[in-house]
Design an enzyme around this catalytic site. Structure first.
Site, PDB file in Angstrom:
ATOM      1  N   ARG A  15      17.188  48.332 112.794  1.00 49.87           N
ATOM      2  CA  ARG A  15      17.225  49.450 113.749  1.00 49.87           C
ATOM      3  C   ARG A  15      16.099  49.396 114.783  1.00 49.87           C
ATOM      4  NH1 ARG A  15      17.600  54.157 109.559  1.00 49.87           N
ATOM      5  NH2 ARG A  15      16.906  52.490 108.184  1.00 49.87           N
ATOM      6  N   GLN A  73      10.795  37.615  98.460  1.00 51.75           N
ATOM      7  CA  GLN A  73      12.029  38.173  97.899  1.00 51.75           C
ATOM      8  C   GLN A  73      13.172  37.561  98.716  1.00 51.75           C
ATOM      9  OE1 GLN A  73      12.937  42.293  98.690  1.00 51.75           O
ATOM     10  NE2 GLN A  73      14.141  42.525  96.825  1.00 51.75           N
ATOM     11  N   GLY A  78      17.187  45.459  96.649  1.00 51.41           N
ATOM     12  CA  GLY A  78      16.754  46.823  96.367  1.00 51.41           C
ATOM     13  C   GLY A  78      15.264  46.908  96.069  1.00 51.41           C
ATOM     14  N   GLY A 136      15.541  60.191  98.917  1.00 49.25           N
ATOM     15  CA  GLY A 136      15.899  60.473  97.538  1.00 49.25           C
ATOM     16  C   GLY A 136      15.347  61.846  97.167  1.00 49.25           C
ATOM     17  N   GLU A 151      19.311  59.256  94.790  1.00 45.67           N
ATOM     18  CA  GLU A 151      19.363  58.818  96.180  1.00 45.67           C
ATOM     19  C   GLU A 151      20.385  59.655  96.935  1.00 45.67           C
ATOM     20  OE1 GLU A 151      17.295  56.320  97.713  1.00 45.67           O
ATOM     21  OE2 GLU A 151      16.361  57.128  95.916  1.00 45.67           O
ATOM     22  N   ASN A 383     -14.125  27.464 142.966  1.00 48.62           N
ATOM     23  CA  ASN A 383     -14.569  26.798 141.734  1.00 48.62           C
ATOM     24  C   ASN A 383     -13.578  25.766 141.228  1.00 48.62           C
ATOM     25  OD1 ASN A 383     -12.762  28.900 141.184  1.00 48.62           O
ATOM     26  ND2 ASN A 383     -13.508  29.131 139.093  1.00 48.62           N
ATOM     27  N   SER A 402     -21.300  37.929 154.483  1.00 51.42           N
ATOM     28  CA  SER A 402     -19.898  38.253 154.223  1.00 51.42           C
ATOM     29  C   SER A 402     -18.990  37.068 154.527  1.00 51.42           C
ATOM     30  CB  SER A 402     -19.461  39.429 155.097  1.00 51.42           C
ATOM     31  OG  SER A 402     -20.199  40.566 154.726  1.00 51.42           O
TER      32      SER A 402
HETATM   33  C1  UD1 Z   1      13.598  54.605  99.474  1.00 49.98           C
HETATM   34  C2  UD1 Z   1      13.739  55.338  98.153  1.00 49.98           C
HETATM   35  C3  UD1 Z   1      14.007  56.839  98.442  1.00 49.98           C
HETATM   36  C4  UD1 Z   1      12.905  57.397  99.277  1.00 49.98           C
HETATM   37  C5  UD1 Z   1      12.709  56.564 100.558  1.00 49.98           C
HETATM   38  C6  UD1 Z   1      11.475  57.004 101.265  1.00 49.98           C
HETATM   39  C7  UD1 Z   1      14.709  53.739  96.617  1.00 49.98           C
HETATM   40  C8  UD1 Z   1      15.935  53.301  95.924  1.00 49.98           C
HETATM   41  N1  UD1 Z   1      14.821  54.787  97.418  1.00 49.98           N
HETATM   42  O1  UD1 Z   1      14.865  54.702 100.118  1.00 49.98           O
HETATM   43  O2  UD1 Z   1      14.083  57.546  97.218  1.00 49.98           O
HETATM   44  O3  UD1 Z   1      13.184  58.735  99.605  1.00 49.98           O
HETATM   45  O4  UD1 Z   1      12.547  55.176 100.225  1.00 49.98           O
HETATM   46  O5  UD1 Z   1      11.390  56.384 102.511  1.00 49.98           O
HETATM   47  O6  UD1 Z   1      13.654  53.167  96.401  1.00 49.98           O
HETATM   48  N2  UD1 Z   1      12.468  46.845 100.537  1.00 49.98           N
HETATM   49  C9  UD1 Z   1      12.225  45.562 100.128  1.00 49.98           C
HETATM   50  N3  UD1 Z   1      13.192  44.859  99.461  1.00 49.98           N
HETATM   51  C10 UD1 Z   1      14.402  45.398  99.180  1.00 49.98           C
HETATM   52  C11 UD1 Z   1      14.665  46.721  99.607  1.00 49.98           C
HETATM   53  C12 UD1 Z   1      13.682  47.417 100.273  1.00 49.98           C
HETATM   54  O7  UD1 Z   1      11.138  45.032 100.343  1.00 49.98           O
HETATM   55  O8  UD1 Z   1      15.214  44.711  98.569  1.00 49.98           O
HETATM   56  C13 UD1 Z   1      11.428  47.606 101.243  1.00 49.98           C
HETATM   57  C14 UD1 Z   1      11.823  47.924 102.665  1.00 49.98           C
HETATM   58  O9  UD1 Z   1      11.307  46.930 103.555  1.00 49.98           O
HETATM   59  C15 UD1 Z   1      11.148  49.245 102.905  1.00 49.98           C
HETATM   60  C16 UD1 Z   1      11.078  49.886 101.524  1.00 49.98           C
HETATM   61  O10 UD1 Z   1      11.251  48.845 100.606  1.00 49.98           O
HETATM   62  O11 UD1 Z   1       9.812  49.092 103.369  1.00 49.98           O
HETATM   63  C17 UD1 Z   1      12.098  50.985 101.313  1.00 49.98           C
HETATM   64  O12 UD1 Z   1      13.373  50.437 101.426  1.00 49.98           O
HETATM   65  P1  UD1 Z   1      14.539  51.222 102.096  1.00 49.98           P
HETATM   66  O13 UD1 Z   1      15.770  50.421 102.032  1.00 49.98           O
HETATM   67  O14 UD1 Z   1      14.117  51.721 103.423  1.00 49.98           O
HETATM   68  O15 UD1 Z   1      14.686  52.446 101.087  1.00 49.98           O
HETATM   69  P2  UD1 Z   1      15.312  53.823 101.393  1.00 49.98           P
HETATM   70  O16 UD1 Z   1      16.794  53.686 101.310  1.00 49.98           O
HETATM   71  O17 UD1 Z   1      14.754  54.413 102.608  1.00 49.98           O
END
Ligand code: UD1
Ligand code: CA
Length: 456
Positions: A15, A73, A78, A136, A151, A383, A402
């Site tokens: 985004r 990763q 997740g 969440g 969630e 220069n 000047s």
């Molecule tokens: C997550 C939380 C939610 C919370 C919200 C707050 C979970 C399942 N949900 O949701 O409860 O309210 O954050 O902002 O945790 N990331 C990884 N690897 C992955 C997935 C995510 O590194 O496989 C990182 C993303 O880069 C990000 C963070 O984890 O910085 C959160 O991931 P995102 O997918 O934004 O979670 P939300 O759905 O917003």
């Protein structure tokens, strides 16, 4: 047995609509991730692990030299899966703290409270938001005890009406966290391994889950798009401005000042509207910076006035100088005490001695100017010969007329005077008048041509 911090930074950041990985977008001049890493180190952890994925090479390169453990990763399955990638380094008895590379304004003190609340068990930072959509939700029992997190995408209508949200920040005892993570499944709306599912597992083990409030809600705001980034930038700048005002800096309009780096200031410094400071800037006592000047990685001595619209880049300006308006000081420039650099003057890789003046429309490059020198309007040091740069030296007390061109390499002796409009190609002796000028002549009785009648 110590504090292990895991920063999640593998998300794609689609985004942002950017070629740059999200966590490298700047806030206050530094990548989002760097803010989080800096806050992490403020907690004195045993180790900081950064889980990266998307744009990993770029992210690692940008943070080179910072002593973190990089954990890849490969597939983003997740938040629970992401934390798991760093778990091999965790031993029972450790406290694990989970941070987010895209939530930059979290404060060390809030995290300290979180770590304290987790002692031996599990705690999270929750917040009550008037508009909880997207987060969440924290589900509690009748007695107010945390039961689980649901969630948004998995929540029913009643659960969506809950205003207490999960911020994502969590701390837990290492051995237990590993156990809870190992049992996760992806049986949910997003087919992801949710970190949030460890809460219900902890509760199942009889652990009482602690919750901690942030000091301010902006601490828990994440960046998903540029609108949110812009909002956080203003929060960040407001925090800095409040600190600077309380430190005794005058900001003529706190809403129109940006600091993108670190500033150290003396007493009674005045910064006018539109001033932008970048990198490491040091301003001595009584420095005044006029409107719309940009100062980057520079030191400005006490009592110096920078007038409006100057650009000062990696230069060292002494005390009691007057710079600008509209002056540009480029890297490796040193201006000594009491010097004046005026409008439309560019100075590069040069030193200007005490009390010397370059007041109007000049270019001085690769030059050493002594003390009490007067450089007349429109003087240019030539220069560059198209291939190499050459130096110019101007002795103490010289007067450069000047519109002089000094074709480097060339030396002007102390106390020399150069007549206006000269092109100087050979060294100029000290104390003498030197000029290179075509003699002026007058043709008496000369008449301008006039148009013949009938011609166009
Ligand atoms: C997550 C939380 C939610 C919370 C919200 C707050 C979970 C399942 N949900 O949701 O409860 O309210 O954050 O902002 O945790 N990331 C990884 N690897 C992955 C997935 C995510 O590194 O496989 C990182 C993303 O880069 C990000 C963070 O984890 O910085 C959160 O991931 P995102 O997918 O934004 O979670 P939300 O759905 O917003
Ligand atoms: Ca998010």
């Amino acid at each position: 047995m110590g504090l292990k911090i895991i920063i999640l930074a593998a998300g794609g950041g689609t985004r942002m609509r950017s070629a740059l990985p999200k966590v490298l977008h700047p806030l206050g001049g530094a990548p989002l991730l760097e803010h989080v890493v800096t806050t992490a180190f403020a907690l004195n952890p045993e180790r900081v692990h950064v889980v990266y994925g998307h744009g990993g090479g770029q992210v690692r390169a940008r943070l080179e030299g910072i002593d973190v453990e990089w954990v890849e990763q490969g597939e983003q399955l997740g938040t629970g899966h992401a934390v798991q990638q760093a778990m091999p380094a965790v031993v029972p008895g450790d406290t694990v703290l989970v941070l987010y590379g895209d939530v930059p304004l979290i404060e060390a003190q809030t995290l300290q409270r979180l770590v304290a609340a987790a002692r031996g068990g599990l705690a999270l930072i929750s917040a009550r938001l008037p508009e909880p959509t997207g987060y969440g939700r924290i589900v509690r029992d009748g007695a107010g005890k945390v039961l689980r997190i649901v969630e948004e995408k998995d929540a029913g209508e009643e659960e969506r009406a809950i205003h207490e949200v999960n911020t994502g920040f969590l701390a837990a005892e290492g051995g237990a966290l590993r156990r809870w993570l190992d049992g996760l499944d992806n049986d949910n709306a997003q087919r992801e391994y949710y970190l949030t599912d460890v809460i219900a597992r902890a509760v199942g083990d009889g652990v009482e889950v602690g919750t901690v409030d942030p000091r301010a809600n902006e601490e828990i705001l994440g960046v998903n798009n540029r609108l949110q980034l812009a909002t956080l930038e203003r929060c960040y700048q407001r925090r800095q401005v409040e600190r600077l005002l309380l430190e005794g800096v005058t900001l003529l309009d706190p809403d129109r000042f940006d600091l993108r780096g670190a500033l150290s200031v003396g007493r009674d410094v005045v910064l006018d509207v539109g001033v932008v400071l970048e990198g490491h800037v040091t301003l001595g006592d009584g420095v005044v910076v006029g409107p719309y000047s940009v100062i980057r990685d520079a030191r400005i001595g006490a009592g110096t006035r920078i007038e409006s619209h100057c650009v000062i880049d990696a230069a060292d300006v002494g005390p009691d100088c007057r710079i600008g308006p509209y002056a540009r000081l480029r890297p490796e420039t040193r201006i000594a005490a009491g010097a004046h650099i005026g409008n439309f003057v560019e100075i590069k890789k040069s030193s200007i001695g005490d009390g010397s003046k370059v007041n109007h429309l000049s270019y001085i490059g690769d030059t050493t100017v002594g003390r009490d020198v007067n450089v007349g309007a429109g003087t240019i040091t030539c220069n560059y010969d198209g291939a190499n740069k050459h130096r110019t030296e101007i002795g103490d007390g010289a007067f450069i007329g000047s519109d002089t061109q000094l074709v480097a390499p060339v030396k002007v002796g102390a106390g020399a005077t150069i007549g206006a409009g000269s092109t100087i190609t050979r060294d100029v002796p000290a104390g003498e008048l030197t000029l290179s000028r075509i003699k002026q002549e007058t043709r008496k009785g000369w008449k301008r041509p006039v148009k013949k009648k009938g011609e166009a």
